[in-house]
Motif scaffolding. Structure first.
Motif, PDB file in Angstrom:
ATOM      1  N   LEU B  20      57.784  20.067   5.064  1.00 35.26           N
ATOM      2  CA  LEU B  20      57.326  21.207   5.988  1.00 35.26           C
ATOM      3  C   LEU B  20      56.178  21.802   5.247  1.00 35.26           C
ATOM      4  CD1 LEU B  20      60.012  23.191   7.747  1.00 35.26           C
ATOM      5  CD2 LEU B  20      58.727  21.655   8.712  1.00 35.26           C
ATOM      6  N   THR B  21      56.372  22.159   4.143  1.00 29.29           N
ATOM      7  CA  THR B  21      54.928  22.443   3.199  1.00 29.29           C
ATOM      8  C   THR B  21      53.865  21.631   2.964  1.00 29.29           C
ATOM      9  OG1 THR B  21      56.773  23.915   2.017  1.00 29.29           O
ATOM     10  CG2 THR B  21      54.548  23.698   1.074  1.00 29.29           C
ATOM     11  N   LEU B  22      54.310  20.068   2.941  1.00 25.53           N
ATOM     12  CA  LEU B  22      53.428  19.164   2.786  1.00 25.53           C
ATOM     13  C   LEU B  22      52.538  19.164   4.221  1.00 25.53           C
ATOM     14  CD1 LEU B  22      52.150  16.893   1.515  1.00 25.53           C
ATOM     15  CD2 LEU B  22      53.922  15.548   2.373  1.00 25.53           C
ATOM     16  N   ALA B  23      53.596  19.127   5.181  1.00 21.67           N
ATOM     17  CA  ALA B  23      52.929  19.144   6.628  1.00 21.67           C
ATOM     18  C   ALA B  23      51.744  20.215   6.826  1.00 21.67           C
ATOM     19  CB  ALA B  23      53.669  19.287   7.871  1.00 21.67           C
ATOM     20  N   ILE B  24      51.998  21.426   6.401  1.00 23.29           N
ATOM     21  CA  ILE B  24      50.978  22.412   6.433  1.00 23.29           C
ATOM     22  C   ILE B  24      49.770  22.276   5.684  1.00 23.29           C
ATOM     23  CG2 ILE B  24      50.770  24.880   6.206  1.00 23.29           C
ATOM     24  CD1 ILE B  24      52.483  24.341   8.484  1.00 23.29           C
ATOM     25  N   TYR B  25      50.316  21.821   4.309  1.00 22.46           N
ATOM     26  CA  TYR B  25      48.931  21.495   3.503  1.00 22.46           C
ATOM     27  C   TYR B  25      48.192  20.504   3.898  1.00 22.46           C
ATOM     28  CZ  TYR B  25      46.806  18.835  -0.282  1.00 22.46           C
ATOM     29  OH  TYR B  25      45.793  18.456  -1.047  1.00 22.46           O
ATOM     30  N   LEU B  26      48.567  19.365   4.420  1.00 19.48           N
ATOM     31  CA  LEU B  26      47.909  18.199   5.109  1.00 19.48           C
ATOM     32  C   LEU B  26      47.241  18.587   6.580  1.00 19.48           C
ATOM     33  CD1 LEU B  26      50.299  15.193   5.121  1.00 19.48           C
ATOM     34  CD2 LEU B  26      48.121  15.438   4.008  1.00 19.48           C
ATOM     35  N   PHE B  27      47.721  19.526   7.090  1.00 20.43           N
ATOM     36  CA  PHE B  27      47.136  20.229   8.384  1.00 20.43           C
ATOM     37  C   PHE B  27      45.823  20.863   8.147  1.00 20.43           C
ATOM     38  CE2 PHE B  27      46.567  23.702  11.283  1.00 20.43           C
ATOM     39  CZ  PHE B  27      46.259  22.947  12.543  1.00 20.43           C
ATOM     40  N   LEU B  28      45.934  21.793   6.926  1.00 22.41           N
ATOM     41  CA  LEU B  28      44.800  22.592   6.486  1.00 22.41           C
ATOM     42  C   LEU B  28      43.601  21.833   5.558  1.00 22.41           C
ATOM     43  CD1 LEU B  28      46.535  25.884   5.894  1.00 22.41           C
ATOM     44  CD2 LEU B  28      45.373  25.547   7.703  1.00 22.41           C
ATOM     45  N   SER B  29      44.175  20.809   5.216  1.00 24.01           N
ATOM     46  CA  SER B  29      43.228  20.416   4.135  1.00 24.01           C
ATOM     47  C   SER B  29      42.408  19.175   4.995  1.00 24.01           C
ATOM     48  CB  SER B  29      43.963  19.280   3.116  1.00 24.01           C
ATOM     49  OG  SER B  29      44.416  18.235   3.617  1.00 24.01           O
ATOM     50  N   GLY B  30      42.768  18.966   6.259  1.00 29.61           N
ATOM     51  CA  GLY B  30      42.111  18.055   6.973  1.00 29.61           C
ATOM     52  C   GLY B  30      40.580  18.393   7.086  1.00 29.61           C
ATOM     53  N   HIS B  31      40.078  19.581   6.880  1.00 25.89           N
ATOM     54  CA  HIS B  31      38.729  19.890   7.219  1.00 25.89           C
ATOM     55  C   HIS B  31      37.715  19.350   6.024  1.00 25.89           C
ATOM     56  CE1 HIS B  31      36.158  22.218   9.451  1.00 25.89           C
ATOM     57  NE2 HIS B  31      35.368  22.761   8.486  1.00 25.89           N
ATOM     58  N   HIS B  32      37.820  19.032   4.994  1.00 23.59           N
ATOM     59  CA  HIS B  32      37.007  18.402   3.932  1.00 23.59           C
ATOM     60  C   HIS B  32      37.739  17.297   3.346  1.00 23.59           C
ATOM     61  CE1 HIS B  32      34.160  21.555   4.648  1.00 23.59           C
ATOM     62  NE2 HIS B  32      34.847  22.549   4.306  1.00 23.59           N
TER      63      HIS B  32
END
Lengths: 94, 140
Positions: B20-32
């Protein structure tokens, strides 16, 4: 020097994956094939790590994490299928 | 026959939070950088699939009482509504905007409306994948 080591390691992992593919094709039983698939997953993770060293980038580290998760879940699913015949149960009988 | 899967349950309870932590990280890092709503949604769905594998359907649905078909529909609605909001400002459909804000702890932060769209995409992907997995598994 380090370039030769990196390319040599990549070639050795390629050989390992080829051997695992052979085992997956001629494997006599289903657990052999599942184990070969798991070995291919782990070797792919190592290959991606070596490639990210070779290209000196960190963009592939997310791929390593996702591939590790998928290999873990697929191993559990195959193990449950081999052990019980059903992957997702409606209700546990314990 | 009583089946003993203590190790699987113990490992799953820890690993689910890592996923779940990796999912949140991937979701938020998708901007740049690589990532985004689709990949984050897929990883989130794989966490739910791991829960369904380790436990059973009724136990998980007692803990997570979502109807995943409704989650998929809500995600598609959010994605379409965030695109429709741009029409009221005179821009074309699915236009996105961003600006810089001074937040208390984080300092100057870039906030973009594309995050709302990505959240809708992530919800749609989670709902669709979990619905497909559950419908396949019911045939057995």
């Amino acid at each position: 020097m380090i370039e030769y080591l990196v390319v040599g390691g990549l070639a050795l992992y390629g050989i390992a994956i080829a051997v695992a593919v052979i085992r997956m094709i001629i494997g006599p039983t289903l657990p052999d094939r599942v184990l070969a698939l798991d070995i291919i997953g782990v070797n792919l993770i190592s290959c991606i790590a070596i490639i990210s060293v070779m290209l000196s980038t960190t963009a592939f580290l997310d791929v390593i994490l996702i591939l590790g998760i998928l290999a873990f879940i697929s191993t559990i699913a195959f193990a449950r299928y081999l052990e019980r015949g059903v992957i997702i149960e409606r209700k546990r009988d314990s | 026959m009583k089946i003993n899967d203590v190790i699987l349950h113990a490992v799953t309870k820890i690993v689910v939070f890592i996923i779940l932590t990796l999912a949140i990280y991937l979701f938020l890092s998708g901007h740049h950088s690589p990532g985004g709503g689709f990949v984050g949604g897929l990883v989130l769905a794989s966490a739910f699939v791991l829960l369904y594998l380790a436990f059973d359907i009724e136990t998980v649905q007692k803990g997570i009482p979502f109807d995943f078909k409704l989650v998929a529909a809500l995600g598609a609605f959010i994605a379409a509504a965030s695109g429709l909001g741009a029409v009221f400002f005179g821009a074309s459909f699915l236009s996105q905007a961003f600006d810089y804000f001074d937040l208390p702890i984080l300092g100057q932060t870039e906030l973009a409306t594309v995050t709302v769209f990505e959240a809708g995409v992530a919800l749609a992907v989670v709902g669709t994948v979990v619905t497909i997995i559950l419908s396949i598994s019911e045939d057995v």
